[in-house]
Design a protein around this motif. Structure first.
Motif, PDB file in Angstrom:
ATOM      1  N   SER A  58      -5.518  26.533 -32.286  1.00 46.51           N
ATOM      2  CA  SER A  58      -6.539  26.352 -31.165  1.00 46.51           C
ATOM      3  C   SER A  58      -7.866  25.159 -31.571  1.00 46.51           C
ATOM      4  CB  SER A  58      -7.787  27.729 -31.664  1.00 46.51           C
ATOM      5  OG  SER A  58      -8.500  28.232 -30.896  1.00 46.51           O
ATOM      6  N   SER A  59      -7.542  24.242 -30.502  1.00 44.06           N
ATOM      7  CA  SER A  59      -8.623  23.134 -30.150  1.00 44.06           C
ATOM      8  C   SER A  59      -9.926  23.378 -30.799  1.00 44.06           C
ATOM      9  CB  SER A  59      -8.464  22.577 -29.116  1.00 44.06           C
ATOM     10  OG  SER A  59      -7.471  21.271 -28.536  1.00 44.06           O
ATOM     11  N   SER A  60     -10.629  24.640 -29.753  1.00 50.34           N
ATOM     12  CA  SER A  60     -11.823  24.944 -30.526  1.00 50.34           C
ATOM     13  C   SER A  60     -12.364  25.462 -31.462  1.00 50.34           C
ATOM     14  CB  SER A  60     -11.993  25.908 -29.201  1.00 50.34           C
ATOM     15  OG  SER A  60     -11.385  27.566 -29.630  1.00 50.34           O
ATOM     16  N   ASP A  61     -11.228  26.055 -31.983  1.00 52.14           N
ATOM     17  CA  ASP A  61     -10.822  26.386 -33.717  1.00 52.14           C
ATOM     18  C   ASP A  61     -10.993  25.260 -34.626  1.00 52.14           C
ATOM     19  OD1 ASP A  61     -11.280  28.715 -33.373  1.00 52.14           O
ATOM     20  OD2 ASP A  61      -9.524  29.611 -33.846  1.00 52.14           O
ATOM     21  N   THR A  80      -8.827  17.572 -29.188  1.00 52.22           N
ATOM     22  CA  THR A  80     -10.677  17.496 -30.030  1.00 52.22           C
ATOM     23  C   THR A  80     -11.634  16.993 -29.201  1.00 52.22           C
ATOM     24  OG1 THR A  80     -10.185  17.380 -31.985  1.00 52.22           O
ATOM     25  CG2 THR A  80      -9.489  19.079 -31.196  1.00 52.22           C
ATOM     26  N   ALA A  88     -11.887  21.924 -33.658  1.00 49.54           N
ATOM     27  CA  ALA A  88     -13.414  21.006 -33.260  1.00 49.54           C
ATOM     28  C   ALA A  88     -14.332  21.976 -34.156  1.00 49.54           C
ATOM     29  CB  ALA A  88     -13.245  21.159 -31.821  1.00 49.54           C
ATOM     30  N   ALA A  89     -14.755  22.340 -34.307  1.00 45.95           N
ATOM     31  CA  ALA A  89     -15.802  23.413 -35.160  1.00 45.95           C
ATOM     32  C   ALA A  89     -15.536  22.849 -36.500  1.00 45.95           C
ATOM     33  CB  ALA A  89     -15.158  25.251 -34.787  1.00 45.95           C
ATOM     34  N   SER A 110      -4.731  25.868 -38.816  1.00 44.06           N
ATOM     35  CA  SER A 110      -5.414  26.067 -37.419  1.00 44.06           C
ATOM     36  C   SER A 110      -5.636  26.642 -35.944  1.00 44.06           C
ATOM     37  CB  SER A 110      -5.410  23.861 -37.142  1.00 44.06           C
ATOM     38  OG  SER A 110      -4.237  23.743 -37.273  1.00 44.06           O
ATOM     39  N   ARG A 156     -16.323  19.979 -36.866  1.00 46.97           N
ATOM     40  CA  ARG A 156     -17.842  19.377 -36.735  1.00 46.97           C
ATOM     41  C   ARG A 156     -18.505  18.991 -37.166  1.00 46.97           C
ATOM     42  NH1 ARG A 156     -19.054  23.266 -33.221  1.00 46.97           N
ATOM     43  NH2 ARG A 156     -17.731  22.661 -31.716  1.00 46.97           N
TER      44      ARG A 156
END
Length: 259
Positions: free
Chosen positions: A179-182, A207, A184-185, A259, A188
């Motif tokens: 999951s790219s969003s997870d 990401t 990246a979060a 991830s 971050r």
């Protein structure tokens, strides 16, 4: 491995064999005892063992000679002592004597400074308001490097932590299973992002995050955490163990997440 620095008995053997080599062939056990700081009886016992081990050859009453095997052993032991001495003088005492820091404001040689650790790097600020202080060895403008010596006090440092994000191997889906969003979060807020393994690098790049390095990731993460940085490591499943082994050996706080 010659353990003359770990074992007192081996250290004494080393010193006695050195004295024999220095004094041969006429060897006074009493003089060696005075030099080494043990009894003459102890020297006699050590010499007997050195003869049995093939390091010393007895050629008559109070006459001894170091054999080729004994010379080889002395060279090995001397190399160990030399390496340790270099470590003490260059790495330990050198680090205690002086270090480089980034000046936060203009400084002149001799100025007292407060020393802090920011983003893993030493910074020197004019004055002595901080818990750790030193003296500028050279002049510098803000954001320039400056030599600092006469360290006193303790740098206020909270060790960082490492979060290891697992990425499946390509045979199990690779970067497509992430999951790219997870991811990246999770990266971050990290001070430093690292990656190891092709699948992990690709997943991270998806990401729009480029890892700081993809080599010796466990060592880099451990060193960064020791200097107060929070680190995100993105690792292919096959590489996770190699990273966590280093972190565990370094007593670094870490957690492993999917991830």
């Amino acid at each position: 491995m010659v353990d003359v620095l770990d074992n007192k008995r081996e250290a004494t053997r080393f010193r006695i064999l050195t004295e024999i080599a220095h004094r041969q062939p006429a060897v006074s056990q009493g003089e060696i005892a005075d030099e080494v700081g043990v009894t003459s009886q102890a020297v006699s016992e050590y010499i007997r063992e050195l003869v049995e081990d093939g390091y010393v050859e007895k050629q008559g009453r109070s006459r001894y000679r170091v054999t080729n095997e004994g010379v080889d052993w002395l060279f090995q032991a001397a190399d160990d002592v030399s390496r340790f001495a270099n470590h003490v003088t260059e790495d330990v005492l050198g680090a205690m004597g002086e270090d480089a820091a980034i000046a936060t404001a203009p400084l002149e040689a001799g100025d007292p400074v407060s020393v802090t650790l920011e983003d893993g790097l030493l910074h020197a600020t004019p004055g002595t308001a901080g818990p750790a202080t030193g003296v500028a060895m050279t002049g510098a403008q803000a954001d320039e490097d400056v030599g600092v010596t006469n360290f006193q006090g303790v740098i206020d440092l909270e060790p960082g932590a490492v979060t290891v994000w697992q990425v499946p191997a390509v045979r199990a889906g690779g970067s497509d299973a992430v999951s790219s969003s997870d991811l990246a979060a999770g990266c971050r807020d990290a001070d430093l992002v690292l990656a190891t393994g092709v699948e992990a690098v690709v997943a991270l790049r998806q990401t729009d995050i480029e890892p700081a390095t993809t080599f010796a990731v466990g060592n880099v993460a451990a060193a960064a955490a020791e200097r107060g940085l929070d680190v995100a490591v993105v690792a292919t499943t096959d590489a996770v163990g190699r990273v966590t082994d280093v972190l565990r050996d370094g007593d670094v706080t870490y957690e492993v997440l999917e991830s």
